[in-house]
Motif scaffolding. Sequence first.
Motif, PDB file in Angstrom:
ATOM      1  N   LEU A   1      -2.117  12.788 -10.308  1.00  0.00           N
ATOM      2  CA  LEU A   1      -0.704  12.851  -9.921  1.00  0.00           C
ATOM      3  C   LEU A   1      -0.365  11.779  -8.892  1.00  0.00           C
ATOM      4  CD1 LEU A   1       2.109  14.182  -9.686  1.00  0.00           C
ATOM      5  CD2 LEU A   1       1.123  15.806  -8.087  1.00  0.00           C
ATOM      6  N   THR A   2      -1.251  11.622  -7.918  1.00  0.00           N
ATOM      7  CA  THR A   2      -0.935  10.665  -6.865  1.00  0.00           C
ATOM      8  C   THR A   2      -1.170   9.228  -7.324  1.00  0.00           C
ATOM      9  OG1 THR A   2      -3.162  10.964  -5.978  1.00  0.00           O
ATOM     10  CG2 THR A   2      -1.400  12.272  -4.991  1.00  0.00           C
ATOM     11  N   GLY A   3      -1.772   9.071  -8.488  1.00  0.00           N
ATOM     12  CA  GLY A   3      -1.907   7.735  -9.046  1.00  0.00           C
ATOM     13  C   GLY A   3      -3.009   6.917  -8.412  1.00  0.00           C
ATOM     14  N   VAL A   4      -4.193   7.506  -8.344  1.00  0.00           N
ATOM     15  CA  VAL A   4      -5.310   6.778  -7.749  1.00  0.00           C
ATOM     16  C   VAL A   4      -5.885   5.793  -8.755  1.00  0.00           C
ATOM     17  CG1 VAL A   4      -7.656   7.022  -6.862  1.00  0.00           C
ATOM     18  CG2 VAL A   4      -5.868   8.629  -6.169  1.00  0.00           C
ATOM     19  N   GLY A   5      -6.083   4.570  -8.306  1.00  0.00           N
ATOM     20  CA  GLY A   5      -6.640   3.547  -9.170  1.00  0.00           C
ATOM     21  C   GLY A   5      -6.636   2.222  -8.430  1.00  0.00           C
ATOM     22  N   ILE A   6      -7.257   1.235  -9.025  1.00  0.00           N
ATOM     23  CA  ILE A   6      -7.306  -0.071  -8.375  1.00  0.00           C
ATOM     24  C   ILE A   6      -6.381  -1.014  -9.122  1.00  0.00           C
ATOM     25  CG2 ILE A   6      -8.794  -1.956  -7.615  1.00  0.00           C
ATOM     26  CD1 ILE A   6     -11.130   0.098  -7.953  1.00  0.00           C
ATOM     27  N   PRO A   7      -5.312  -1.454  -8.476  1.00  0.00           N
ATOM     28  CA  PRO A   7      -4.380  -2.353  -9.156  1.00  0.00           C
ATOM     29  C   PRO A   7      -5.083  -3.597  -9.655  1.00  0.00           C
ATOM     30  CG  PRO A   7      -3.447  -1.575  -7.095  1.00  0.00           C
ATOM     31  CD  PRO A   7      -4.875  -1.106  -7.122  1.00  0.00           C
ATOM     32  N   GLY A   8      -4.710  -4.027 -10.841  1.00  0.00           N
ATOM     33  CA  GLY A   8      -5.293  -5.235 -11.406  1.00  0.00           C
ATOM     34  C   GLY A   8      -6.530  -4.983 -12.233  1.00  0.00           C
ATOM     35  N   THR A   9      -7.002  -3.750 -12.216  1.00  0.00           N
ATOM     36  CA  THR A   9      -8.165  -3.421 -13.047  1.00  0.00           C
ATOM     37  C   THR A   9      -7.801  -2.231 -13.930  1.00  0.00           C
ATOM     38  OG1 THR A   9      -9.032  -1.777 -11.519  1.00  0.00           O
ATOM     39  CG2 THR A   9      -9.716  -4.059 -11.160  1.00  0.00           C
ATOM     40  N   PRO A  10      -8.517  -2.060 -15.020  1.00  0.00           N
ATOM     41  CA  PRO A  10      -8.241  -0.881 -15.857  1.00  0.00           C
ATOM     42  C   PRO A  10      -8.950   0.358 -15.333  1.00  0.00           C
ATOM     43  CG  PRO A  10      -9.858  -2.268 -16.919  1.00  0.00           C
ATOM     44  CD  PRO A  10      -9.522  -2.938 -15.617  1.00  0.00           C
ATOM     45  N   LEU A  11      -9.092   0.474 -14.020  1.00  0.00           N
ATOM     46  CA  LEU A  11      -9.750   1.635 -13.434  1.00  0.00           C
ATOM     47  C   LEU A  11      -8.705   2.497 -12.748  1.00  0.00           C
ATOM     48  CD1 LEU A  11     -12.913   0.033 -11.801  1.00  0.00           C
ATOM     49  CD2 LEU A  11     -12.777   1.356 -13.910  1.00  0.00           C
ATOM     50  N   GLY A  12      -8.566   3.726 -13.187  1.00  0.00           N
ATOM     51  CA  GLY A  12      -7.604   4.591 -12.524  1.00  0.00           C
ATOM     52  C   GLY A  12      -7.373   5.846 -13.324  1.00  0.00           C
ATOM     53  N   PHE A  13      -6.830   6.839 -12.631  1.00  0.00           N
ATOM     54  CA  PHE A  13      -6.491   8.080 -13.304  1.00  0.00           C
ATOM     55  C   PHE A  13      -5.174   7.889 -14.066  1.00  0.00           C
ATOM     56  CE2 PHE A  13      -9.489   9.328 -10.123  1.00  0.00           C
ATOM     57  CZ  PHE A  13     -10.190  10.365 -10.700  1.00  0.00           C
ATOM     58  N   ALA A  14      -4.827   8.902 -14.876  1.00  0.00           N
ATOM     59  CA  ALA A  14      -3.693   8.746 -15.790  1.00  0.00           C
ATOM     60  C   ALA A  14      -2.420   8.337 -15.070  1.00  0.00           C
ATOM     61  CB  ALA A  14      -3.474  10.057 -16.558  1.00  0.00           C
TER      62      ALA A  14
END
Lengths: 506, 690
Positions: free
Chosen positions: B400-413
Amino acid sequence: MIFSEHLLTVITFLPTLGALVLLLVGGKGEAVDNLARWIALAFTLVTAALSLWLWALFDPANTAFQFVENFDWIGDTIGYRMGVDGISVLFIPLTAVLMPAVVLTSWGSITKRVKEYLIVFLVLETFMIGAFATLDLALFYVFFEGTLIPMFLIIGIWGGARRIQATYKFFFYSFTGTVLMLLAIMAMFWQAGTLDIQQLLKFRFPPEVQTWLWIGFFASFAVKMPMWPFHRWLPEAHVEAPTGGSVILAAILLKLGGYGFIRFSISMFPDASHQFANFVFVLSIAAIIITSLIALVQTDMKKLIAYSSVAHMGFVTMGIFSGNIYGIHGAIFQMISHGIVSAALFLCVGVVYDRMHTREISAYGGLVERMPRYAFAFMVFTMANVGLPGTSGFIGEFLTMLAVFQVNTWVAFFAAFGVILSAAYALWLYRRVIFGALTKESLKGILDLDRREIAVLVPLVVLTILFGFYPAPILDATAASVNLVAENFANAIGAAPQAVAAAAGH
Amino acid sequence: MLIQAIVFLPLIGALIAGLLGRVIGHRTSEYITTGLLIIAAVCSWIVFAGYWFAPEAAEAAGHGEATKVEVMRWIASGGLDLRWVLRVDTLTAVMLVVVTTVSSLVHVYSIGYMADDPHRARFFAYLSLFTFAMLMLVTADNFLQMFFGWEGVGLASYLLIGFWYTRPSANAAAMKAFVVNRVGDFGFALGIFAAFLVLGQLNFDDAFHAVEANKDATIHFLSWDFHAMTVVCLLLFMGAMGKSAQFLLHTWLPDAMEGPTPVSALIHAATMVTAGVFMVARFSPMFVASEFAMITVMIVGAITAFFAATVGLVQNDIKRVIAYSTCSQLGYMFVALGAGMFSAGIFHLFTHAFFKALLFLGAGSVIHAMHHEQDMRNMGGLRKKIPVTYWLMIIGTLALTGVGIPGTPLGFAGFFSKDGIIEVAYAAGGSTGYIAFWALVIAAMFTSFYSWRLIHLTFHGSPRDATHGFGHDVHEDDANAHAEPDAAGNHHEEHRSAYDHAHESPPVMLVPLYILAAGAVLAGVVFNDLFFGHAEHIEHFFAGSLVVPGDLLEAAHGVPLWVKWSATVAMLIGFVAAYQMYIRDPAAPRRLADANPGLYRFLLNKWYFDELYDRIFVRPAIWLGTALWKGFDDQLVDKTLTEGLGARVKDITGRVVKLQSGYLYHYAFAMLIGIAALLTWAIAAGGLLG
């Protein structure tokens, strides 16, 4: 002489024959009462079956009157003329199918003068079917006016505590209206030289005469519908009438007004109808919004439903005077649907009234606990009353609003408030009666629907949902005649049949 | 057959459980409805796979051509010929997957959650009925069928919110939901009428084709001339605002939490409330014809996203926090739609369905564990008691909070879909675009804060139920505390041992959570390309079922680096703030509330919308109704006119004829005279003329 050629006569007068048979039943006591009920049930069931047969034989593609019987009677002025077209044909099965339900309710709720009660209802059925089936204006007047007498007796004899007051009002309003209609009928005869409705439909009245004739008929039909502000008699009459009386009053008698508007006002006085359209729209909107607001604050179940009837009839008048296909089609559908749904709602009130002998909303609460079947049926009819898609209540409202949007967006805009308000009052009623905790001592032992009540309500549930998903039987039967009426109306007022082009292009 | 199966199996289940529930028993009803829904879900995935893996094949079948299955005729009048048609294209296929998947998981979950309820068969019947209506909505091929589904889900929602009918608050909430939705439907209905007037058709394909010819048309609506498509779209959007609980018509959604928690997950998070988003996306060919309507959609979305997030900050009921979060996330979706990036809105709808259903069902698991306690002030320290639920909730929160690393395809939905929307808002530009952008970034910070606050209050710290200390002195306001009743409909009076007796949920409740958690982790990374990747891929995938603006997409992908990081930074700030206030210094919230009492109460009371509406709509309506009834009907028409007139008539007739029987009979008598007069006249006239 083929039976089916006289089908309308048979359907119209079979109930009277039943009444005559009942007159022969003598004696007193429970057994005699039950015998009378069975006889009445048999006659109404046969009439209902014949009326369905009529529907089956009716050719929907043919715009002419069908099953026509035409005999001169009194000179060549008044004739015995019968016949139906797409406008009227469905009201006959509606009437005939509801009558057995009314007779069935007499088992539980009528204990005094049962035989007389049934006789009066059977006579009333003849008058109602006759009013829809006749093609002679004088006979129409007699049938139309004739319905007052049995209804007057039903409320006056089998009604509640304030029945005299209610009958007085009922009569006062209806009678004032019909006097003016009678004058108009006479004037029509002097103009056209005939009372044959088929001839009159072809006759073109001069516009200035139309205005007066329109007002004369309007007085009668507006009271009958009833339109705001001529509605005041209705809540009183409903509250005091026995269940069967309320059912017939809401389901059939109100429809006489709508039928009259289509058959006479729109078809015979198109110029005047066009001229008065905005006036009717204002009253329709007033009916939809004002009576819905009033329904919101009612404390009596029957009064609430009665006021909601006035609001629903507002959609009918609005649709009719929009003058286009959708409006008239929708108005007829709305009338049929309201005939089913309001009848069912009054039957539902009757069910708990028979048990608790009160219609006060505050006397109930939490019925779902003890009466799950009843709660289900009541939910279906409540949703139909709200106009939920998938119930028959939706289609009429949708078509009439769609129609009036093409004519006048203000009217559609205000009418759409009815969508909100109907949800508010209907669900609030349901919440107070059915939901909540069952805490009242008096309700602890209340019983769910018995077999007779199920037999009455289940067909209505089925019809309500069936016509919501598949309204074709009603729409198809009426389509050709509705198109003709709308076409004639458009030609008469000299407007293009479709308002789309005019409104969309600029 | 596949499509019919998807839509009608839930209906069959609903009918069996609803009508025969008492005959076949609760257990059988549960298995039948759940089994049928699982079949429907499998079929949906099969249909969806057709669009996912073989978009070329779908496209070869004809660009923009949807699969249509006619069921039967519906309304035919004049030029109108509406039929029941099941229409499936990519947009529908996405919704089919969302609806049937979440619905079947909720069915399974409910077998555990509702295990003690004496009305389970009815519950499952409602759930399946809802699913059917929702499927009718998404497979609609004309405006009216969509309206049918629209109202149908409203009915099911009403029934399910009021499922525990003995509670006045549940009944009130159910009614409120229905009536407020009807306010939206008021606009929707008028929108349909206007669309018919302007476009001449109510079938989607015909209507959309007619847009081009009418895009500059004006319509005379009420007393003014307006741009036709703007009027149509704004009216339709009013319906969307009602169903999707957007600002001004949002008040029903938090109250809807009175329903059982699985209902909240299915209807008030994953599916029904997204119907408005679906509607705008479905009508995208119409909306793009009106710039003003698009801007309105964007502004309303941005306001909602911000407003709901502020209210979510201070709520104490675990379900209400998530409800406001839903409201806020729906705002995000509308911003994407309003910007014109319809696929991004649908993408967020898709991912949101997984993680929000996960959060709700997780909350349900907490409530189940705490014996129907919902007030977070009475929770705390549950991590050790229900570790599986805890970790699942953490996954939901990360998504929900949108955790992920911008610029990479790593992250939650949520990272993909939410950050995508924020980029779109920035790229849309203009003053509205920037306002929306900043509103969403701030909302993202709040989202992170209230989500972690929920986790901290529920799972971390020490237990705060009645036996374990702090109790109610953390916050004194009980305004929004509600507890679900247990099976018998009674509130649990004793919270005393709630913590000690807290227990992990059974597998039947946890397995659906695992599946949703997998979706919350993977839905973004797997589907990012189809919804928010290259314009070509998106166009291939959607095959004309919605409008894809290539320029805007390019602009969104090319936003400055700080924009791409903005949401992540906001999320981190929210996280740190929540950690600071609820773990390191638990007294801080109290101090902050005391320092700003006005603001705190304003937020706690949800900006006072309920009170406001009560004053300006509900009470005047009641007052007006009473006034019209007592004043106009009873007093004026009855007493003065009718009875007055009656009295006059009685006076006159009383002088003429003296009858003992009472005035009624005068009229009967007069009527008979009238009929007699008619007959006499007719005979005379007939004789003379004949």
